[in-house]
Motif scaffolding. Structure first.
Motif, mmCIF file in Angstrom:
data_model
loop_
_atom_site.group_PDB
_atom_site.id
_atom_site.type_symbol
_atom_site.label_atom_id
_atom_site.label_comp_id
_atom_site.label_asym_id
_atom_site.label_seq_id
_atom_site.Cartn_x
_atom_site.Cartn_y
_atom_site.Cartn_z
ATOM 1 N N CYS A 92 -6.569 -3.317 4.162
ATOM 2 C CA CYS A 92 -7.112 -1.971 4.002
ATOM 3 C C CYS A 92 -6.055 -1.020 4.523
ATOM 4 N N GLY A 93 -5.776 0.036 3.771
ATOM 5 C CA GLY A 93 -4.723 0.963 4.158
ATOM 6 C C GLY A 93 -5.194 2.394 4.243
ATOM 7 N N THR A 94 -4.334 3.216 4.794
ATOM 8 C CA THR A 94 -4.626 4.645 4.897
ATOM 9 C C THR A 94 -4.583 5.333 3.534
ATOM 10 N N ASP A 95 -4.187 4.584 2.504
ATOM 11 C CA ASP A 95 -4.175 5.118 1.139
ATOM 12 C C ASP A 95 -5.551 5.093 0.485
ATOM 13 N N GLY A 96 -6.584 4.638 1.229
ATOM 14 C CA GLY A 96 -7.933 4.626 0.694
ATOM 15 C C GLY A 96 -8.240 3.431 -0.192
ATOM 16 N N GLU A 97 -7.534 2.331 0.022
ATOM 17 C CA GLU A 97 -7.770 1.131 -0.780
ATOM 18 C C GLU A 97 -8.026 -0.086 0.097
ATOM 19 N N ILE A 98 -9.034 -0.850 -0.303
ATOM 20 C CA ILE A 98 -9.226 -2.203 0.205
ATOM 21 C C ILE A 98 -8.731 -3.102 -0.911
ATOM 22 N N ARG A 99 -7.803 -3.974 -0.601
ATOM 23 C CA ARG A 99 -7.253 -4.887 -1.606
ATOM 24 C C ARG A 99 -7.632 -6.313 -1.258
ATOM 25 N N ILE A 100 -8.170 -7.005 -2.250
ATOM 26 C CA ILE A 100 -8.541 -8.403 -2.103
ATOM 27 C C ILE A 100 -7.467 -9.232 -2.797
ATOM 28 N N TYR A 101 -6.873 -10.160 -2.075
ATOM 29 C CA TYR A 101 -5.802 -10.987 -2.612
ATOM 30 C C TYR A 101 -6.181 -12.462 -2.605
ATOM 31 N N LEU A 102 -5.679 -13.174 -3.587
ATOM 32 C CA LEU A 102 -5.654 -14.627 -3.566
ATOM 33 C C LEU A 102 -4.243 -14.995 -3.132
ATOM 34 N N HIS B 248 0.856 -1.189 0.000
ATOM 35 C CA HIS B 248 0.000 0.000 0.000
ATOM 36 C C HIS B 248 0.892 1.238 0.000
ATOM 37 N N GLU B 249 0.293 2.396 -0.310
ATOM 38 C CA GLU B 249 1.014 3.673 -0.287
ATOM 39 C C GLU B 249 0.896 4.354 1.075
ATOM 40 N N GLY B 250 0.582 3.618 2.090
ATOM 41 C CA GLY B 250 0.441 4.153 3.448
ATOM 42 C C GLY B 250 0.414 2.996 4.424
ATOM 43 N N GLU B 251 -0.017 3.277 5.637
ATOM 44 C CA GLU B 251 -0.097 2.250 6.669
ATOM 45 C C GLU B 251 -1.222 1.261 6.362
ATOM 46 N N ILE B 252 -1.020 0.025 6.742
ATOM 47 C CA ILE B 252 -2.083 -0.979 6.652
ATOM 48 C C ILE B 252 -2.806 -0.974 7.990
ATOM 49 N N ILE B 253 -4.124 -0.780 7.954
ATOM 50 C CA ILE B 253 -4.894 -0.701 9.193
ATOM 51 C C ILE B 253 -5.662 -1.982 9.500
ATOM 52 N N THR B 254 -5.917 -2.807 8.483
ATOM 53 C CA THR B 254 -6.614 -4.071 8.694
ATOM 54 C C THR B 254 -6.083 -5.119 7.729
ATOM 55 N N VAL B 255 -5.910 -6.333 8.236
ATOM 56 C CA VAL B 255 -5.625 -7.504 7.405
ATOM 57 C C VAL B 255 -6.527 -8.617 7.933
ATOM 58 N N ARG B 256 -7.293 -9.245 7.042
ATOM 59 C CA ARG B 256 -8.219 -10.303 7.449
ATOM 60 C C ARG B 256 -8.270 -11.396 6.387
ATOM 61 N N PHE B 257 -8.269 -12.652 6.835
ATOM 62 C CA PHE B 257 -8.532 -13.771 5.937
ATOM 63 C C PHE B 257 -10.033 -13.940 5.809
ATOM 64 N N SER B 258 -10.469 -14.388 4.650
ATOM 65 C CA SER B 258 -11.886 -14.628 4.404
ATOM 66 C C SER B 258 -12.361 -15.841 5.203
ATOM 67 N N PRO B 259 -13.506 -15.729 5.873
ATOM 68 C CA PRO B 259 -14.074 -16.897 6.544
ATOM 69 C C PRO B 259 -14.774 -17.825 5.552
ATOM 70 N N ASN B 260 -14.928 -17.354 4.308
ATOM 71 C CA ASN B 260 -15.679 -18.092 3.301
ATOM 72 C C ASN B 260 -14.788 -18.815 2.286
ATOM 73 N N ARG B 261 -13.557 -18.321 2.087
ATOM 74 C CA ARG B 261 -12.623 -18.923 1.123
ATOM 75 C C ARG B 261 -11.238 -18.989 1.736
ATOM 76 N N LYS B 262 -10.663 -20.159 1.762
ATOM 77 C CA LYS B 262 -9.369 -20.340 2.425
ATOM 78 C C LYS B 262 -8.206 -19.704 1.676
ATOM 79 N N ASP B 263 -8.375 -19.374 0.399
ATOM 80 C CA ASP B 263 -7.286 -18.806 -0.397
ATOM 81 C C ASP B 263 -7.406 -17.296 -0.614
ATOM 82 N N MET B 264 -8.223 -16.619 0.192
ATOM 83 C CA MET B 264 -8.482 -15.200 -0.024
ATOM 84 C C MET B 264 -8.275 -14.411 1.266
ATOM 85 N N PHE B 265 -7.664 -13.241 1.131
ATOM 86 C CA PHE B 265 -7.549 -12.326 2.265
ATOM 87 C C PHE B 265 -7.603 -10.895 1.749
#
Length: 137
Positions: A27-37, A7-24
């Protein structure tokens, strides 16, 4: 160890998906929520947000995430469209910043939020109304 696109700033939240084991998500102070596999270093989806302080997955609704922040509302985002779902609350919301959110893992319609005044609130949220892609178009 594996590194992902920063991210272009601090990361304020990191969470794994309770619905998919390969997804997390992050969310950063840069105004982005990023969904990763887990197997991809670049995000599968980026959702642009304004001043969120915390985000959470919605259990049993794999296409929904929710967040809270400066607006004082629960904000809901649909992963397929990558768009926010407009606020449909008819309740008058006090002008406070919501700092933390937790969706009950067993009864996901119950959501606890904490604000900048030290207050805790329980909200009842009918997630099923927001699950379909048509609800955001």
């Amino acid at each position: 160890m594996k590194y992902y696109e920063p991210h272009e700033g601090e990361i304020i939240t990191v969470r794994f998906s309770p619905n998919r084991k390969d997804m997390f998500m992050s969310c950063g102070t840069d105004g982005e929520i990023r969904i990763y596999l887990t197997k991809q270093e670049s995000p599968a989806r980026v959702i642009f947000v304004e001043e969120l302080y915390h985000v959470s997955w919605v259990p049993f609704h794999e296409h929904l995430i929710t967040g809270c922040g400066k607006k004082g509302l629960l904000e809901i985002f649909h992963l397929i469209s990558g768009q926010p779902i407009p606020n449909v609350s008819t309740d008058k919301v006090l002008p406070t910043s919501l700092l933390q959110i937790e969706v009950n893992k067993q009864r996901c319609t119950i959501v606890a939020v904490g604000n900048n005044r030290g207050e805790l609130q329980l909200w009842s949220v009918p997630w099923g109304h927001f699950s379909s892609v048509n609800s955001v178009e």
